[in-house]
Every structure is written in structure tokens, then in C-alpha cells.
Design an enzyme around this catalytic site. Structure first.
Site, PDB file in Angstrom:
ATOM      1  N   ASP A 461      11.982  13.877   4.088  1.00  0.00           N
ATOM      2  CA  ASP A 461      11.001  13.415   5.064  1.00  0.00           C
ATOM      3  C   ASP A 461       9.595  13.733   4.589  1.00  0.00           C
ATOM      4  OD1 ASP A 461      13.241  12.847   6.420  1.00  0.00           O
ATOM      5  OD2 ASP A 461      12.892  14.193   8.121  1.00  0.00           O
ATOM      6  N   CYS A 496      12.425   0.065   3.174  1.00  0.00           N
ATOM      7  CA  CYS A 496      12.244   1.435   3.672  1.00  0.00           C
ATOM      8  C   CYS A 496      11.747   1.294   5.106  1.00  0.00           C
ATOM      9  CB  CYS A 496      11.303   2.232   2.780  1.00  0.00           C
ATOM     10  SG  CYS A 496       9.828   1.356   2.264  1.00  0.00           S
ATOM     11  N   SER A 497      10.544   1.760   5.391  1.00  0.00           N
ATOM     12  CA  SER A 497       9.979   1.554   6.722  1.00  0.00           C
ATOM     13  C   SER A 497       8.963   0.419   6.696  1.00  0.00           C
ATOM     14  CB  SER A 497       9.325   2.834   7.235  1.00  0.00           C
ATOM     15  OG  SER A 497       8.796   2.645   8.527  1.00  0.00           O
ATOM     16  N   ALA A 498       7.924   0.573   5.872  1.00  0.00           N
ATOM     17  CA  ALA A 498       6.934  -0.495   5.722  1.00  0.00           C
ATOM     18  C   ALA A 498       7.313  -1.475   4.628  1.00  0.00           C
ATOM     19  CB  ALA A 498       5.557   0.096   5.432  1.00  0.00           C
ATOM     20  N   ILE A 500       7.000  -0.980   1.220  1.00  0.00           N
ATOM     21  CA  ILE A 500       6.107  -1.004   0.063  1.00  0.00           C
ATOM     22  C   ILE A 500       6.144   0.288  -0.755  1.00  0.00           C
ATOM     23  CG2 ILE A 500       4.519  -2.700   1.032  1.00  0.00           C
ATOM     24  CD1 ILE A 500       2.693  -0.473   1.910  1.00  0.00           C
ATOM     25  N   ARG A 502       8.532   3.536  -0.853  1.00  0.00           N
ATOM     26  CA  ARG A 502       9.818   3.877  -1.459  1.00  0.00           C
ATOM     27  C   ARG A 502      10.500   2.628  -2.030  1.00  0.00           C
ATOM     28  NH1 ARG A 502      12.166   7.951   3.289  1.00  0.00           N
ATOM     29  NH2 ARG A 502      10.225   9.117   3.576  1.00  0.00           N
TER      30      ARG A 502
END
Length: 565
Positions: A461, A496-498, A500, A502
Site C-alpha cells: 500500500d 490498477c486504480s487510475a 497509469i 502500476r
């Protein structure tokens, strides 16, 4: 007249501040020489923006507009208006008037000029009398004595006034209106370095992915060649500020409407330079150069901040309701490479929109990957539509469901679910140390397909991993699974989340591993530029860029040990 002068001076100050702010941002884009390494506080792919906004106090409510008929008070109102020169003049005038008054009331009014010499002589004689009691005894409290007393008292008063004026602080400058201020926010991060080895690492390599900040926009103009030069269409082009003291140029590689016949596109020199950099930047590394560069955080940091981010101006997408389909409002797909969903209603652009881009692979091969954001509740159905439409055989997920806040919706079922006529069934779940593999079957009508879902859980995290082998192992597993699909494997979805940070690290590692095996050299800089041409912001932070170098350094050592001696 004074008010007009003050207003003109404030406008000049505002213009200077605006130019200074633009200059600060322009100068902070490149870091030619850096005295110390950097650790950038970052949140994964821009996910920490909501937390930071929550912690910041709400802005004060705007003040009600003032009456335009009411003029502001002139500069200097309410403060001391006497200067040293005026105080001295006042002192001289008061002493002159005092002397004239005393002489007049003492009977010298008619002939004071004639008795000036006698008056001065009397004053000098009076000063020579050192015994103050002699004055009282001799009764010499006449005109000269009174004049001397008044002169002394006046001198003390005026001296006190002058001393007070000299100690009075200068008047502060009139504050500029909030809309006239341009601030160049500079946040200088710090950096902690550790080697990336297979053994246990003593110090963690901290990495908090940067918060996506609202872009600051320059203006470029679209103008028709035959049109009147005075009629210009001003179009906003974005500059995305990186977290830290560096501003990265945002350039739109495919602005809608720029290629229409009859229209010309006027690029700013900065944007033209950024476009040229993304298309031409390259730094081929041999094995020894790769190992040395991986251990040089200063060089990697300087190189990373030279690369334009290539984010998209949100104004490029004029689609009503689009905000419901984006996890982060400033992380948008680049128009020229974005994935368009098939829609039964061609007049509804929102139904065909998904925040995803096709990404080129090794050697510029088209549509090898699809980089996308982590699905949100309102886009889960769109995500599975894309999986079915693109015949995707593999999904790679590199985020947890929650890291301080929600990063991704759990879009797969526990057992079975259906979206838009596509039945999704989880057949098996395989747990490993670094990832979980779900074997999923997709069925629509009589057609059935297999899907492998890799959920990488070893990315810590709010920072980059402190060990490279887990990511290398995942890359090799995905490559082997893709080879089993045949020479023409459909795009591999990575998110990943956005979509871009990871995601960029995984795709860059996969491409560079293929290059290292095929050519014996690696060009991480060129690979990063290629990724950012397809989707802005790929490999989002300096720490992620260094992490990719360490992963490739480790992979090169593994290849050299496996090669026959």
C-alpha cells in the site's frame, strides 16, 4: 487621480505576479542539476486526491461584490502621512511663529528686527549663567527666559514626533484580489534509496503515487488559414503539475478537429518540443550501463522529469454525464488510442465510452495491451463488455480493493453473474504467495471462452515494492499464458486504480524483458515515452521509474546466469 494611479499600480503588480507564476512553472519543468535525491510522496495512480482534499480546510466563502460606485480608500489612508522632511519643515515653521509671537507680546513687535542682535546676545548671556537660582534672585525671567523655555519644550515635542515617525513601519502594499494572484506551488520531496536485491532489504524504498492535481492550462490557438487573423478560437491545452517541484508538460497527441481539412493547428514551442521528445527520446543501455544506472538515483530522477506526462485536457471530452464513468476526473484516455465500445445507439457517445487505451508492445506492435482504470460500480458492465468485445484472454489486476479508500470495485463474482447477456462464471481460484489466479469462463449464447484473472497482491500500500522478483515472476507467468493463446493473442487488459502508475510499470517491464532477451540491450526511456504516447502519465512517479530499472537490472543478471558459459 490618486485612485487611478493606485489602481494602475495594482494592475501592474498583478501582471508581474502572473508572469512570475508562469515562469516558476516553466522553470520547474526540467531539473538539470539536482543536489539531492528525491522521495516523492505519492498515492497509487492518483488515488489520494480525495483524502488530501478531505484533510484540507474548506476555502473561505467568497466575499460579496462591493458596490462599484463606492471607490476604495486611497493608498496610505489611515496611516501616518507625515514624512521626515515635512516634520522638519513643521518644526522650523513652529519655532519661527513661536519666536514672532513671543517678541510681539513682549513689546518687540515694532522693532524686533532692530533688536535681533540684542536678543541673541541676551540669550548667550543667559546661557552663561550657570546658577539657576541667580535667575530667580535677579528677576531675569523676562522675554529671553520665556523664549528659551518655549524653544526647549518645542524641540522636545518635535524631536519626539520625528522619532516616532522614523520608527513607524512602512505601509504594507495593498493586497491584490484573489483572482489576480498566480501562485507557483512548489513542493520539494525527499528521497530514500535502497538496493533491490533478492535478499531481504534493510530500508524500504518509499513510494506514494502522486495525487492527480487539476491541470493548469496554457492557451494555444486553432485558426483557419483564410480566416480573419483577428478572429481566433482559443483552446485550452493542459499542463499537469507533478507532485514535487516539477511541472510536467501535458500535450494532447491527437486533438479532435486538428486534422480536419481546412484547419491549421498552431502549436506552442513548448508543446512542439514535448511532442518531439516523446517521439525521439532514446537511451540504449548495455548490461553494465543498466546496472550502473539502476544504482544512480540522481541520474534516474533527472531523466524521469525530462519526460512529458502527456495527460489529456478534460475539456477535450464534451460528453454529458462523462464524470460518472471516470474514477478520477483528471485521468482520461488519450483520444487517438482509446477503446470505443460497440453501442446499439450510435447517437449516444456515453454508451461507447470507457476509460481505457490500446497500448503498443515490443517493436511497436499494435494493441498488445489495454490499460484501463479500476472499474467503479457504474462501469462494471462496461468493463465486461470490453472484455468480451476484445476477446481478452488475460486480465492483470495490480491493486487492492481498498488502500486508505476504495481503489477498485470487486467486479468479478463469487460464483456466477451476467452482464449484458455475457455469463461470467468463476471455475477455480489458485492462491500463490504473490498473486491469486482465477480461471473464469465467459459465455454468450453458444459461444464460450476462457479467461485468466491475475490479481497481484504483493504491491504494498502507498509505495513501490521493496523486492523485484515478485513482479518479474508475474510478468513471466503472463507471457507464458499469452504464448499459449497463439501468435495472435488478443489484447491483455492491465489495470490498477487510475490505470497509469502500476499499470505502466507492469507493461514497461514486460516490453523491456522481451527487448533484453531479443537484443541483449534495453531502452527504458524510449519504452516509457512510447507508453505515454498511448496513455498519458504511464509510470507515474520517479520511484516507479527507478523500480523498473532495478527490475530490469535483476532480470539481466538472471539471464546472464542462465546463459551457457
Amino acid at each position: 487621480m490618486n485612485y487611478e494611479g493606485a489602481r494602475s499600480e495594482r494592475e501592474n503588480h498583478a501582471a508581474d505576479d502572473s508572469e512570475g507564476g508562469a515562469l516558476d512553472m516553466c522553470c520547474s519543468e526540467r531539473l538539470p542539476g539536482l543536489p539531492q535525491p528525491i522521495v516523492m510522496e505519492a498515492l497509487d495512480e492518483a488515488e489520494g486526491l480525495q483524502d488530501s482534499q478531505r484533510e484540507m480546510p474548506p476555502p473561505p466563502p467568497p466575499s460579496p461584490p462591493s458596490d462599484p460606485a463606492q471607490k476604495p480608500p486611497p493608498r496610505g489612508a489611515g496611516s501616518h502621512s507625515l514624512t521626515v522632511r515635512s516634520s522638519l519643515c513643521l518644526f522650523a515653521a513652529s519655532q519661527f511663529l513661536l519666536a514672532c509671537g513671543v517678541l510681539w507680546f513682549s513689546g518687540y513687535g515694532h522693532i524686533w528686527s532692530q533688536n535681533a542682535t540684542n536678543l541673541v546676545s541676551s540669550l548667550l548671556t543667559l546661557l552663561k549663567q550657570l546658577e539657576p537660582t541667580a535667575w530667580l534672585d535677579s528677576g531675569t525671567w523676562g522675554v529671553p527666559s520665556l523664549l528659551l523655555v518655549f524653544l526647549s519644550v518645542g524641540l522636545v515635542l518635535v524631536t519626539t514626533l520625528v522619532w516616532h515617525l522614523l520608527r513607524t513601519p512602512p505601509e504594507p502594499p495593498t493586497p491584490l484580489p484573489p483572482e489576480d494572484r498566480r501562485q507557483s506551488v512548489s513542493r520539494q520531496p525527499s528521497f530514500t534509496y535502497s538496493e533491490w536485491m533478492e535478499e531481504k532489504i534493510e530500508d524500504d524504498f518509499l513510494d506514494l503515487d502522486p495525487v492527480p492535481e487539476t491541470p493548469v492550462f496554457d492557451c494555444v490557438m486553432d485558426i483557419k488559414p483564410e480566416a480573419d487573423p483577428t478572429s481566433l478560437t482559443v483552446k485550452s491545452m493542459g499542463l499537469q503539475e507533478r507532485r514535487g517541484s516539477n511541472v510536467s508538460l501535458t500535450l494532447d497527441m491527437c486533438t479532435p478537429g486538428c486534422n480536419e481539412e481546412g484547419f491549421g493547428y498552431l502549436m506552442s514551442p513548448r508543446e512542439e518540443s514535448a511532442r518531439e521528445y516523446l517521439l525521439s527520446a532514446s537511451r540504449v543501455l548495455q548490461a553494465e550501463e543498466l546496472h550502473e544506472k539502476a544504482l544512480d538515483p540522481f541520474l534516474l530522477q533527472a531523466e524521469f522529469f525530462e519526460i512529458p506526462m502527456n495527460f489529456v485536457d478534460p475539456k477535450e471530452y464534451d460528453i454529458p454525464g462523462l464524470v460518472r464513468k471516470n474514477r478520477y476526473k483528471t485521468i482520461l484516455p488519450n483520444p487517438h488510442s482509446r477503446v470505443c465500445l460497440t453501442s446499439p445507439d450510435p447517437d449516444d457517445p456515453l454508451s461507447s465510452y470507457i476509460n481505457a487505451n490500446y497500448i503498443r508492445g515490443y517493436g511497436g506492435e499494435e494493441k498488445v495491451y489495454i490499460a484501463t482504470q479500476g472499474p467503479i460500480v457504474s462501469t462494471v458492465a462496461d468493463f465486461w463488455r470490453m472484455v468480451w468485445q476484445e476477446h481478452t484472454p488475460i486480465i492483470v489486476m495490480i491493486t487492492n480493493i481498498e488502500e486508505m479508500n476504495e481503489k477498485c470495485t470487486e467486479y468479478w463474482p463469487e460464483e456466477q453473474v451476467a452482464y449484458d447477456g455475457v455469463e461470467i462464471t468463476v471455475q477455480k481460484v489458485i492462491h500463490t504467495e504473490d498473486y491469486r489466479l482465477r480461471l473464469i469462463s465467459l459465455k454468450s449464447g453458444t459461444e464460450e471462452r476462457g479467461l485468466k484473472h491475475y490479481w497481484f497482491t504483493s504491491w504494498p500500500d502507498q509505495k513501490t515494492p521493496d523486492r523485484a522478483p515478485p513482479l518479474l515472476h508475474l510478468v513471466r507467468e503472463v507471457e507464458e499464458a499469452a504464448q499459449q493463446e497463439g501468435p495472435h493473442c488478443a489484447p491483455i487488459i492491465v489495470h490498477c486504480s487510475a490505470g497509469i502508475g502500476r499499470t505502466g510499470c507492469f507493461i514497461a517491464t514486460s516490453i523491456c524483458c522481451q527487448q533484453l532477451r531479443q537484443e541483449g540491450v534495453v531502452d527504458i526511456l524510449k519504452t516509457t515515452c512510447q507508453l505515454r504516447q498511448d496513455r498519458g502519465g504511464m509510470i507515474q512517479t520517479c520511484e516507479q521509474y527507478q523500480f523498473v530499472h532495478h527490475v530490469m537490472s535483476l532480470y539481466e543478471k538472471q539471464l546472464s546466469h542462465q546463459s551457457p558459459e
